[in-house]
Structure formats: C-alpha cells, structure tokens
Design a protein around this motif. Structure first.
Motif, short mmCIF file in Angstrom:
data_model
loop_
_atom_site.label_atom_id
_atom_site.label_comp_id
_atom_site.label_asym_id
_atom_site.label_seq_id
_atom_site.Cartn_x
_atom_site.Cartn_y
_atom_site.Cartn_z
N HIS A 86 0.80 -1.22 0.00
CA HIS A 86 0.00 0.00 0.00
C HIS A 86 0.84 1.27 0.00
N LYS A 87 2.12 1.18 0.33
CA LYS A 87 2.98 2.36 0.30
C LYS A 87 3.96 2.35 -0.87
N LEU A 88 3.91 1.33 -1.70
CA LEU A 88 4.87 1.18 -2.78
C LEU A 88 4.72 2.30 -3.81
N LYS A 89 5.88 2.90 -4.18
CA LYS A 89 5.88 3.99 -5.17
C LYS A 89 6.50 3.55 -6.48
N SER A 90 7.47 2.62 -6.44
CA SER A 90 8.08 2.13 -7.68
C SER A 90 8.29 0.64 -7.58
N LEU A 91 8.01 -0.05 -8.70
CA LEU A 91 8.14 -1.51 -8.76
C LEU A 91 8.80 -1.86 -10.09
N SER A 92 10.01 -2.44 -10.02
CA SER A 92 10.77 -2.84 -11.21
C SER A 92 11.03 -4.33 -11.13
N LEU A 93 10.54 -5.08 -12.12
CA LEU A 93 10.63 -6.53 -12.12
C LEU A 93 11.29 -7.01 -13.41
N SER A 94 12.43 -7.67 -13.28
CA SER A 94 13.16 -8.19 -14.43
C SER A 94 13.35 -9.69 -14.28
N ARG A 95 12.88 -10.44 -15.28
CA ARG A 95 12.98 -11.91 -15.28
C ARG A 95 12.36 -12.49 -14.01
N VAL A 96 11.23 -11.95 -13.64
CA VAL A 96 10.50 -12.43 -12.46
C VAL A 96 9.41 -13.41 -12.90
N THR A 97 9.33 -14.52 -12.21
CA THR A 97 8.31 -15.53 -12.49
C THR A 97 7.18 -15.39 -11.46
N PHE A 98 5.98 -15.15 -11.96
CA PHE A 98 4.81 -15.04 -11.09
C PHE A 98 4.15 -16.40 -10.95
N GLN A 99 3.92 -16.80 -9.72
CA GLN A 99 3.20 -18.03 -9.42
C GLN A 99 1.96 -17.64 -8.62
N LEU A 100 0.89 -17.36 -9.36
CA LEU A 100 -0.32 -16.81 -8.76
C LEU A 100 -1.50 -17.76 -8.93
N ASP A 101 -2.44 -17.65 -8.02
CA ASP A 101 -3.72 -18.33 -8.17
C ASP A 101 -4.81 -17.28 -7.99
N VAL A 102 -6.04 -17.72 -7.93
CA VAL A 102 -7.16 -16.78 -7.82
C VAL A 102 -7.05 -15.93 -6.56
N ALA A 103 -6.61 -16.53 -5.48
CA ALA A 103 -6.55 -15.82 -4.19
C ALA A 103 -5.45 -14.76 -4.16
N THR A 104 -4.39 -14.95 -4.94
CA THR A 104 -3.23 -14.04 -4.87
C THR A 104 -3.03 -13.24 -6.16
N SER A 105 -4.00 -13.26 -7.05
CA SER A 105 -3.83 -12.60 -8.35
C SER A 105 -4.01 -11.09 -8.30
N PHE A 106 -4.69 -10.60 -7.26
CA PHE A 106 -4.96 -9.16 -7.17
C PHE A 106 -3.83 -8.46 -6.43
N LEU A 107 -3.22 -7.48 -7.09
CA LEU A 107 -2.12 -6.71 -6.50
C LEU A 107 -2.57 -5.27 -6.32
N CYS A 108 -2.76 -4.88 -5.08
CA CYS A 108 -3.22 -3.53 -4.76
C CYS A 108 -2.03 -2.65 -4.42
N VAL A 109 -1.78 -1.66 -5.27
CA VAL A 109 -0.68 -0.72 -5.07
C VAL A 109 -1.22 0.70 -5.30
N PRO A 110 -1.99 1.23 -4.37
CA PRO A 110 -2.70 2.50 -4.58
C PRO A 110 -1.81 3.71 -4.73
#
Length: 427
Positions: A165-189
C-alpha cells in the motif's frame, strides 16, 4: 620556539579536520556512495568514525563484493555486517548471483531481519545465467516497502497478501509469477512507476494502481498481460511496450486494446512502441479514434521500425497527425531483410496520409538509417513540416558505405527546410 611551532601545527590540523565534526546524517550520506568495505575502512580516519558505518541506513552489497570472496566467506561477512549494524536499515541492495541456491535459506533469514528493521527500499539482483531464481519469502510481503526492484526471482505471495500500500516504484526483471485466484490481485494505490521486463506467469495478474505515472512492458508475453485494469490509470504520463521477437498471435485484438488504452490516458506525455504494435494501428478507424487523444504527447519513440512495411508507414503518419504538440521523435530502425521491397510513398500521400504542421517539434533522431528512398523522403517531409527543429541526428547503419553516406548528406542539404540540416553520423 619549537614547542610553539608544533602546537601551532596541531591547532591548524584541528581546524582543518572538518570531517570529524560533520553531523552523523551527513557522514551517512557520504557513505551511501561507497561499498560496505570502503565504509568500514573509513573507521580508521578517526575514533569518532569507528562505528559510524554500522549505523548507516543504506547497505549496498554489490556483485564486486561477492566476487572477491569465496562463497562461504561472502555469507559469513554479510552475517557479520548485519549483526554489527545498529539502527534501522531503510535501503538494502543485495546481489545474490554468487550465492548457491542451497544457501537461499540464509537469504530468507536476512529478509526476516530486515522486515523488522525499518526497510523501505529493497533491491535483489540475481544474474539469470549464474543462478536459479530466488523465491521471495513470506516476510517480504508484509513489509511496507516504498521501492522494490527484483531480478530473477519468484513472486508467490501468501494468501493473506493484499498488496503493497505504500509502494511507489516496482521494477521486475525476469520475475516468475506463481499466482492463483486468491493471490492474483495486487493492490498498489500509491504506485507511480511500474516496469515488467522478461517476466512470465502474468496471466492472472490483476493490478490496481490509480496513481500510476509510468508503465513499461519489455520483452514479456504481452498476450498474457491484462491491460484492461490500466485503463483506470488516468494520470499515466509514460507508456512503453516492446514485445518479444515473435509476432503476437492475436496481435489485431491487442492493437484494438492498445487503442482503447491510449484513448483512456488524457495526460500521456511519452509513448514508445515496437513494430509489432504500431503496424496494427493502421487498420480500422484508428485516425478517428486517436485524432483528439494524443494532443499532450511530447515524446514519441518507435523501436525496430520498418519503413518497408506499408502498415507501419501508415501508422506512423497517423500517429504523427494525432500528435500536433510533439517535441521529440526517435526512430530506431530494424535491419533490412533481403528481398524486401520499398513502400511507395506517393501512394500514401494519395490516401491522405500527409502530416500537418509540427511547430513544437524540436528534436529528431533516427538510428540505423539505411538511406532507402522511403526513409529519405520521410526526413524531407518532416523537415518541411517542422520549422523549429533544433536537433536532427541521423545515425547510419554500419552497412552504409562512406560514398553512400556522402550522397545522403548531400541530398539532405538540397531539401527545402526552415530548420537545421540533419547531422549525419556513422555511429
């Protein structure tokens, strides 16, 4: 007399030793530009500096720090640095390329320690060809981070994760996402800057980022990214998308989504597209959809652009007509394929693809210029339409001979223009 002289010299040294009396926050700022090793070496300068490095809120453990030591030595020294440190660690950069995957559990302990010690900015670097991905431990997802930079990591949040909720910058390089329905929503207001580079597993990722200003998607499987949620990012100012080498199977559909995205960002200032997306913008009523949507666009760049592709040429002219306030244009051209024919520019002029006046255009840069007739005529068209161009740089492709380069430069000199003559370079 001698005693007085030595006393005077000693008094002089005390007056010149201004470093010792610097406030602790200033000393910490100086050490932020140093490696951990150099910061600890500063302890010999003065007794007051002996333990200053241990209170520095910013720890940088780079690849050079790891390469100089054997594997076990690196882990041991990092352990000692963290144990001797006191006070919060707000910024932590760690290159874990030289740490064997069997030792990743040690990194988990470091992350747990940092999560309880005021961490605000976290950077984990891991070279893909030296190591297997590092799986982020659950402790990281509970930290109120403001900046997160990851490379070659596995992003698998726990079910209780509700976002940063406090994140201002997100940089992802060669990142593997392992998500399901419960963890698919990323809230970064509060997120301002977001970049994906060569990431996989984005099919289920659903991002909520209403304050987003910059979005960059580089070499990802664009068909798996849900672009719809980004339509709500009304404050977006910079958008860049460079797909993988192959053409998307459903490129036409993605192009339609791209048009909708561009139409939903009224404050867009910078736009970078590659050849696989710009070519599809020539179909349908694109000109009508974009005619009033890119009025605030200032910087436009195309990567791997092909002047021998009819659709790309039409798309370029269409976007230029929709961007009357453009200030900078950059074209990075693709390599000419054998057997490819040139586009008939006159044909496009007959189709009404001429551009208008660009009174705000100040800079033009074309990289890997081949000197084809279409490319030369495009430069001529732009020179005639942009009277206030201040910087025009044409970088020739390495395959262009010196005689051809001279011929191109001479032809540019003959063009009617009210702005500067293009500067031709063979870089």
């Amino acid at each position: 007399m001698m005693t007085d002289t030595y006393k005077g010299l000693e008094d002089g040294r005390d007056k010149l030793d201004r470093l010792t009396d610097l406030p602790i926050n200033v000393i910490n700022q100086i050490q932020e530009y140093m490696t951990v090793e150099d910061a600890t070496r500063m302890s010999v300068l003065s007794s007051k500096w002996r333990h200053v490095w241990a209170s520095n809120p910013k720890l940088i453990i780079s690849v050079n720090f790891c390469i100089k030591r054997k594997q076990l030595g690196t882990i041991d020294i990092i352990n000692r640095v963290l144990l001797q440190h006191y006070g919060p660690i707000k910024t932590f950069l760690l290159d874990i390329s030289m740490i064997h995957p069997s030792e990743h559990s040690v990194i988990d302990l470091w992350m747990l320690y940092l999560s309880k010690n005021g961490l605000v900015e976290l950077t984990l670097r891991c070279l893909e060809y030296l190591n297997t991905p590092y799986k982020l431990p659950s402790s990281v997802y509970g930290v109120e981070l403001e900046h997160l930079n990851l490379s070659n990591c596995i992003f698998r949040p726990p079910c209780s994760f509700r976002g940063f909720h406090k994140l201002k910058s997100l940089s992802l390089s060669r990142v593997t996402f392992q998500l399901d329905v419960a963890t698919s929503f990323l809230c970064v207001p509060n997120l301002k800057n977001l970049m994906f580079e060569k990431c996989i597993g984005l099919t289920h990722l659903n991002i909520y980022a209403p304050e987003l200003l910059s979005l960059k998607v580089v070499r990802c499987d664009i068909e798996t990214i849900k672009l719809g949620p980004f339509m709500d990012c009304r404050k977006l100012q910079c958008f860049a998308v460079i797909s993988r080498d192959e053409v998307p199977q459903n490129g036409q559909h993605e192009a339609i989504n791209l048009i909708k995205l561009l139409s939903s960002w009224p404050e867009l200032r910078k736009l970078l597209l590659d050849r696989y997306f710009i070519k599809f913008l020539s179909s349908g009523n694109v000109a009508g959809l974009l005619s009033t949507r890119l009025n605030d666009l200032h910087d436009l760049a195309f990567c791997d652009y092909d002047f021998n592709d009819k659709d790309q040429v039409c798309s370029l002219l269409c976007i230029l007509r929709s961007s009357p306030n453009l200030k900078s244009l950059v074209l990075v051209l693709s390599h000419i394929k054998k057997g490819s024919g040139e586009v008939d520019v006159n044909h496009f002029e007959g189709q009404g693809c001429r551009i208008g006046e660009f009174n705000n255009l100040q800079a033009l840069r074309i990289c890997y210029f081949h000197g084809s007739r279409v490319e030369v005529l495009f430069v001529r068209l732009l020179l005639a339409s942009a009277p206030f161009l201040q910087e025009i740089i044409i970088e020739l492709d390495k395959k262009v001979s010196k005689s051809e380069a001279t011929k191109i430069a001479e032809e540019f000199m003959q063009f009617p223009h009210t702005s500067n003559v293009p500067q031709v370079s063979d870089k």
